[in-house]
Structure formats: structure tokens, C-alpha cells
Design an enzyme around this catalytic site. Structure first.
Site, PDB file in Angstrom:
ATOM      1  N   GLU A 177       0.821  -1.212   0.000  1.00  0.00           N
ATOM      2  CA  GLU A 177       0.000   0.000   0.000  1.00  0.00           C
ATOM      3  C   GLU A 177       0.854   1.261   0.000  1.00  0.00           C
ATOM      4  OE1 GLU A 177      -2.673   0.278   3.352  1.00  0.00           O
ATOM      5  OE2 GLU A 177      -3.529   2.160   2.673  1.00  0.00           O
ATOM      6  N   LYS A 219      -2.552  -2.010  -3.131  1.00  0.00           N
ATOM      7  CA  LYS A 219      -3.585  -1.148  -2.536  1.00  0.00           C
ATOM      8  C   LYS A 219      -3.169   0.303  -2.736  1.00  0.00           C
ATOM      9  CE  LYS A 219      -5.981  -0.221   1.825  1.00  0.00           C
ATOM     10  NZ  LYS A 219      -6.701  -0.854   2.919  1.00  0.00           N
TER      11      LYS A 219
HETATM   12  P1  13P Z   1      -9.237   4.151   4.376  1.00  0.00           P
HETATM   13  O1  13P Z   1     -10.087   3.455   3.351  1.00  0.00           O
HETATM   14  O2  13P Z   1     -10.027   4.717   5.514  1.00  0.00           O
HETATM   15  O3  13P Z   1      -8.282   5.117   3.758  1.00  0.00           O
HETATM   16  O4  13P Z   1      -8.358   3.033   5.077  1.00  0.00           O
HETATM   17  C1  13P Z   1      -7.822   2.047   4.308  1.00  0.00           C
HETATM   18  C2  13P Z   1      -6.586   1.557   4.939  1.00  0.00           C
HETATM   19  O5  13P Z   1      -6.471   0.390   5.245  1.00  0.00           O
HETATM   20  C3  13P Z   1      -5.488   2.484   5.168  1.00  0.00           C
HETATM   21  O6  13P Z   1      -4.331   1.768   5.461  1.00  0.00           O
END
Ligand code: 13P
Length: 340
Positions: A177, A219
Site C-alpha cells: 500500500e 492497494k
Molecule cells: P481508508 O479506506 O479509511 O483510507 O483506510 C484504508 C486503509 O487500510 C489504510 O491503510
């Protein structure tokens, strides 16, 4: 490393019409959300809240994976079932957040580096025993005056790749991510440039560390105007620019791309995902959601820390899951919201 197992896990997480429920808020983040609603920040309230989420019947219709926090994967639902087991029996793959948070990057004011590599091999082995089959590591890239620096981008991409390699060694699918924050006044072109570089460097590093790209889930954040931008790009432009960025950077063998919501409103996050999947562009990867706030905030508000509200809150959660599940197929329409 069992590549077939990794591929099977990833496929289940991003199965057609399904996405991921990010319910892995750390204590400080969960407490912040509770505080904002006047809910007492106790361990039992955090357990009860997560109990409400995972016991929502039908969750597995639209949710392929759920990301837990360290405390939660060690807790049980009211009937004494460990959360990971409850999820598995609902057809939802249990996952775990393994990073230790974004800390100040030395020598780079305003920038962050995510920590948590030390001892990660041992922690992953324990989480596997506890039932986790995928993991999450979030890198944070901030857009501002003169930032992000190349140093910040490179350090975060490198850490993500080392984390991903350790996960795969443990037969755990890494969610990688690289979040480019929406905070700021930047326009969508700047968001595009920063996001594309983050993803480009990330895939260079993943390859460099020998990560099997068939066994990861990306992500990303969407390519979107800063939240305080004077003029914010509309839904179609966000969808087009985000797809252009992904098509330029993400190899076709990656099984899934699951967006974070990053502070978008519930309907915005659903609308953007739906627009991307409804553009008639043939995509090599599943394109879905891994939302935290955009799946949970309405349900948390209704729950309000009271067991009497559980059924109502679960209905709200399931509606958001359903809307996003449809958006993952490009079949969402605003009229679905009326069911609320
Ligand atoms: P949000 O969808 O609230 O941004 O959170 C996703 C997430 O896992 C952030 O690490």
C-alpha cells in the site's frame, strides 16, 4: 514459498464482485474514531465493535478479505470464536496489519517512513498460526511544498518490497500500500505525477527483491485532487487518470488492485470505483476496494457503542459492502443507496 497457495489466497481476496474490509485501525486510530463519536475507548468496546462487523450475516457476499489489527486477531466474538475463524467460516480470508506505523523520516521534515521490518519474520509466523493468510503494510507519501522527496519515495518503496518478500516466504499474501495522501491543495496532475512515481519505484523494488507479482495485491490511492484544491476534478477525470496511472505502472500478472478510500466520502469512493469498472476498458487485474472509513464510518455512527444498535449497524455496513461490491463490477447505481 508456495506460489499456488499465494495465488489462491489473492484470488479469493479480490474475487469478482468482492473487495476487502480494512478494519485494522491501530489503537490510536480506532480511539480517535470512537472519541469523535463520544464512544468510550476501552478494549471491550473495540472488541464489541469488531464483533459487530465480522458477525454481519452475508458479509462474505461482497467481502473477500478482512484486515485485522494485532489486538483483534487475538480476540473472540461473543460466542467465543476467534475473529479469524469467524471470518473464515463466513468465506472471508483473514488478514493482518503488520507495519508499526509511519514515523518521521530522518532529515526530511514533513515526510514519513513506515517501520516494522525488525522481527517481522517471527511475527508473520505467529500470525500464520493465528489464521492470517494475507498482510498489509501502508507507506505514506505526503504532497506539499517541495515534497515528496525522492529519498522518501525510494525508502518507502524499498521497505514495502522487503516486507512483501518476507510475507511470501511465510505463505502470506502481501497487500502493498503506497498511499499518496489526499491532504493538500494540489491539483490532479500533481497527484498523477506523485502516484505514478510511487508505483513505478515500488514495482522496481518488488522485482529487485524477488517478489512474485502473481502473489501480491496492490492497494493504491486514487489519482485525485487534493482535498483543499480550489477546483476538484470530477468523477470521470478521477477514474480516467487513475486507470491511466495503473495501466502505466502495474504489470498484468498482478491479480488485484484494491483501493483505499483515503478520506473520500462513502458515495465518492463507491462512485469512483464504479466509474473505473464501467468505462469499458479491459483490465488485466481485478479492480476493487479495500476501504476502511468508506465501509465503516456510517455503521460505526449507528452502532454508537450500544449492543442494542448492532443489527441496525450491520445493515448499514452490508449496504456499503453491497454498493462497493456492485461498483467492483461497474454495476452500482445511486438508487441502491435508497435502501438506507
Ligand atoms: P481508508 O479506506 O479509511 O483510507 O483506510 C484504508 C486503509 O487500510 C489504510 O491503510
Amino acid at each position: 514459498m508456495n506460489i499456488e497457495q499465494l495465488k489462491e489466497t489473492a484470488a479469493a481476496m479480490v474475487a469478482p464482485g468482492k473487495g476487502i474490509l480494512a478494519m485494522d485501525e491501530s489503537h490510536p486510530t480506532c480511539n480517535k474514531r470512537f472519541d469523535a463519536l463520544g464512544i468510550a475507548t476501552t478494549e471491550e468496546n473495540r472488541r464489541a465493535y469488531r464483533d459487530m462487523l465480522v458477525t454481519a450475516s452475508g458479509l462474505g457476499d461482497y467481502i473477500g478479505g478482512a484486515i485485522l489489527f494485532d489486538e483483534t486477531i487475538r480476540q473472540q466474538t461473543l460466542d467465543g470464536t476467534p475473529f479469524a475463524e469467524k471470518l473464515r467460516s463466513a468465506g472471508v480470508v483473514p488478514g493482518i496489519k503488520v507495519d508499526k506505523g509511519a514515523k518521521v523520516l530522518a532529515g526530511h521534515p514533513g515526510e514519513k517512513i513506515t517501520e516494522g521490518l525488525d522481527g517481522l519474520r517471527e511475527r508473520l509466523a505467529e500470525y500464520y498460526e493465528l489464521g492470517a493468510r494475507f498482510a498489509k503494510w501502508r507507506a505514506v507519501i505526503t504532497i506539499g511544498d517541495g515534497i515528496p522527496s525522492r529519498a522518501c519515495q525510494a525508502a518507502n518503496a524499498h521497505a514495502l518490497a522487503r516486507y512483501a518478500a518476507l510475507c511470501q516466504e511465510a505463505n502470506i499474501v502481501p497487500i502493498v500500500e503506497p498511499e499518496v495522501l489526499m491532504d493538500g491543495t494540489h491539483d490532479i496532475a500533481r497527484s498523477y505525477a506523485v502516484t505514478e512515481l510511487a508505483q513505478r519505484l515500488l514495482f522496481d523494488e518488488l522485482r529487485g527483491q524477488g517478489v512474485v507479482l502473481e502473489g501480491i495485491v496492490l492497494k493504491p490511492s486514487m489519482v485525485i485532487s487534493g482535498s483543499d484544491a480550489k477546483q476538484r476534478a470530477g468523477v470521470d477525470e478521477v477514474a480516467r487518470e487513475t486507470l491511466r496511472c495503473l495501466l502505466n505502472t502495474v504489470p498484468a500478472c498482478v491479480p488485484g488492485v484494491a483501493f483505499l478510500s483515503g478520506g473520500q466520502s462513502d458515495e465518492e469512493a463507491t462512485g469512483h470505483l464504479n466509474a473505473m469498472n464501467g468505462m469499458g476498458v479491459a483490465l488485466p487485474w481485478a479492480l476493487t476496494f479495500s476501504y476502511g472509513r468508506a465501509l465503516q464510518q456510517a455503521a460505526m455512527q449507528v452502532w454508537d457503542g450500544k449492543s442494542a444498535n448492532v443489527a441496525k449497524a450491520q445493515k448499514v455496513l452490508l449496504l456499503r459492502a453491497k454498493c462497493n461490491g456492485y461498483a467492483a463490477r461497474g454495476e452500482y447505481s445511486e438508487s441502491m443507496e435508497a435502501a438506507a
